[in-house]
Design an enzyme around this catalytic site. Structure first.
Site, short mmCIF file in Angstrom:
data_model
loop_
_atom_site.label_atom_id
_atom_site.label_comp_id
_atom_site.label_asym_id
_atom_site.label_seq_id
_atom_site.Cartn_x
_atom_site.Cartn_y
_atom_site.Cartn_z
CB ILE A 1 -1.29 0.04 1.04
CG1 ILE A 1 -2.54 0.63 0.74
CG2 ILE A 1 -0.36 0.60 2.29
CD1 ILE A 1 -2.90 0.24 -0.42
CB SER B 1 12.15 -0.33 4.64
OG SER B 1 12.40 -1.25 3.70
CE LYS C 1 -8.30 -1.51 6.13
NZ LYS C 1 -7.46 -2.83 5.11
#
Ligand code: NAP
Length: 312
Positions: free
Chosen positions: A14, A36, A91
């Site tokens: 995403i 990361s 989310k």
């Protein structure tokens, strides 16, 4: 005012598909770095293995967008708030209600901005639906949320681990629209969760909702993660005036009695970052816990069934 520097934490699907391109196209934000664990950088920008390294090296970056799976979000958000950052969260916000309550309280205590994003809540078609339902009431609602886990979460084993939500990961997008548009509170009455026999989260969920309304509206939802024919992200309502109101394409298309009322493209993430910019300007947080509460109730009340094993 110049663009605000922001770092993205967790450079998975995403982040790459939406967050990074939307930040790069934004008038409000400038991507300053990534964090990361696998060391995924964006272009020439600095990449850090941990948030702590980012916060030490680039203290001028005051904002982070946390794009990890929900299981690690509470720890990352707490750490960011403690480091004095304002935070935007993907989310589902967290894996438990108590973690989310803690983050809301912690952000308030530290006077930081905390923004919980929900898909489609800013779509004009969703707003129009809410207005129609407020005026006419609801006698029935049916959510059908079907997609392919192999397409939308390729190889992501965390979705099948405890706290990974399974098909309730996309299903919570439907609930975030549902809780926004419904003109009265809804509760879970019963649920059936089908788990692949070799996995810890459901692949198919059927929910019956109830309300405190005297007219006893019929309210239900079905989520499925093995739909290979394309996405079905639809919520259909029958209003008190007998109208057939349909929100399709994940809240991007509205028809009433078969007539197209509104249809727009995919502007979700642009709208979410605009909302974050407005919240930062106003120094306000925005965390809507209703979709997670309802989904938690599905897991509390749901009956478990085992289905066929799942392999990628
Ligand atoms: P993903 O591809 O698995 O990416 C998540 C990234 O988070 C990983 O690549 C990893 O990036 C980082 N990470 C940090 N700790 C991790 C851990 N313990 N386990 C796994 N990854 C960890 O997942 P995604 O699809 O981007 O989903 C991330 C969040 O966005 C989820 O909450 C999901 O519900 C939400 N979301 C997903 C979609 C979708 O269509 N896939 C759509 C909307 C929202 P590094 O290696 O860079 O650290």
């Amino acid at each position: 005012m110049g663009k605000r520097k922001i770092a993205v934490i967790g450079v998975g699907k995403i982040a790459v598909d939406q967050h990074i391109p939307v930040i790069e196209a934004s008038d409000d934000f400038e991507l300053a770095a990534t964090v990361s664990t696998r060391g995924v950088a964006h272009g020439d920008l600095p990449v850090f293995k941990t948030p702590a390294e980012l916060y030490a090296a680039l203290p001028e970056v005051a904002l982070v967008s946390i794009c990890t799976p929900p299981g690690v979000r509470h720890a990352y958000v707490r750490e960011a708030l403690d480091a004095g950052k304002d935070v935007m969260m993907e989310k589902p916000p967290t894996t438990t209600i108590s973690e989310l309550d803690d983050l809301i309280a912690h952000a308030k205590r530290l006077d930081r901005v905390l923004y919980q994003t929900w898909h489609s809540q800013f779509n004009a078609a969703v707003d129009r639906t809410k207005a129609i339902l407020a005026q006419e009431g609801v006698v029935s609602a049916r959510i059908d949320w079907r997609e392919s886990v192999r397409k939308w979460h390729p190889g992501q084993d965390w979705v099948w681990e405890p706290g990974g939500f399974g098909v309730c990961d996309p299903g919570i997008n439907a609930l975030s629209i549902f809780t926004k548009v419904m003109p009265f509170p809804v509760f879970v009455e019963s649920a059936k969760l089908t788990f692949p026999a070799n996995r810890q989260t459901p692949v198919d969920v059927e929910i019956a909702f109830k309300s405190a309304q005297a007219h006893k509206p019929t309210l239900s939802a079905g989520f499925n993660w093995l739909e290979e024919s394309g996405e079905i992200w639809t919520i259909r309502f029958t209003t008190g005036a007998g109208k057939d109101v349909r929100l399709e394409n994940g809240g991007r298309k509205l028809t009433v009695d078969g007539e197209l009322v509104l249809e727009h493209g995919d502007a979700e993430y642009g709208a979410m970052y605009e909302r974050f910019a407005d919240l930062l300007e106003a120094r306000q947080s925005d965390v809507d816990a209703a979709p997670l509460r309802l989904m938690a109730d599905v897991f509390l009340l749901g009956a478990r069934e085992n289905g066929p094993e799942f392999e990628w």
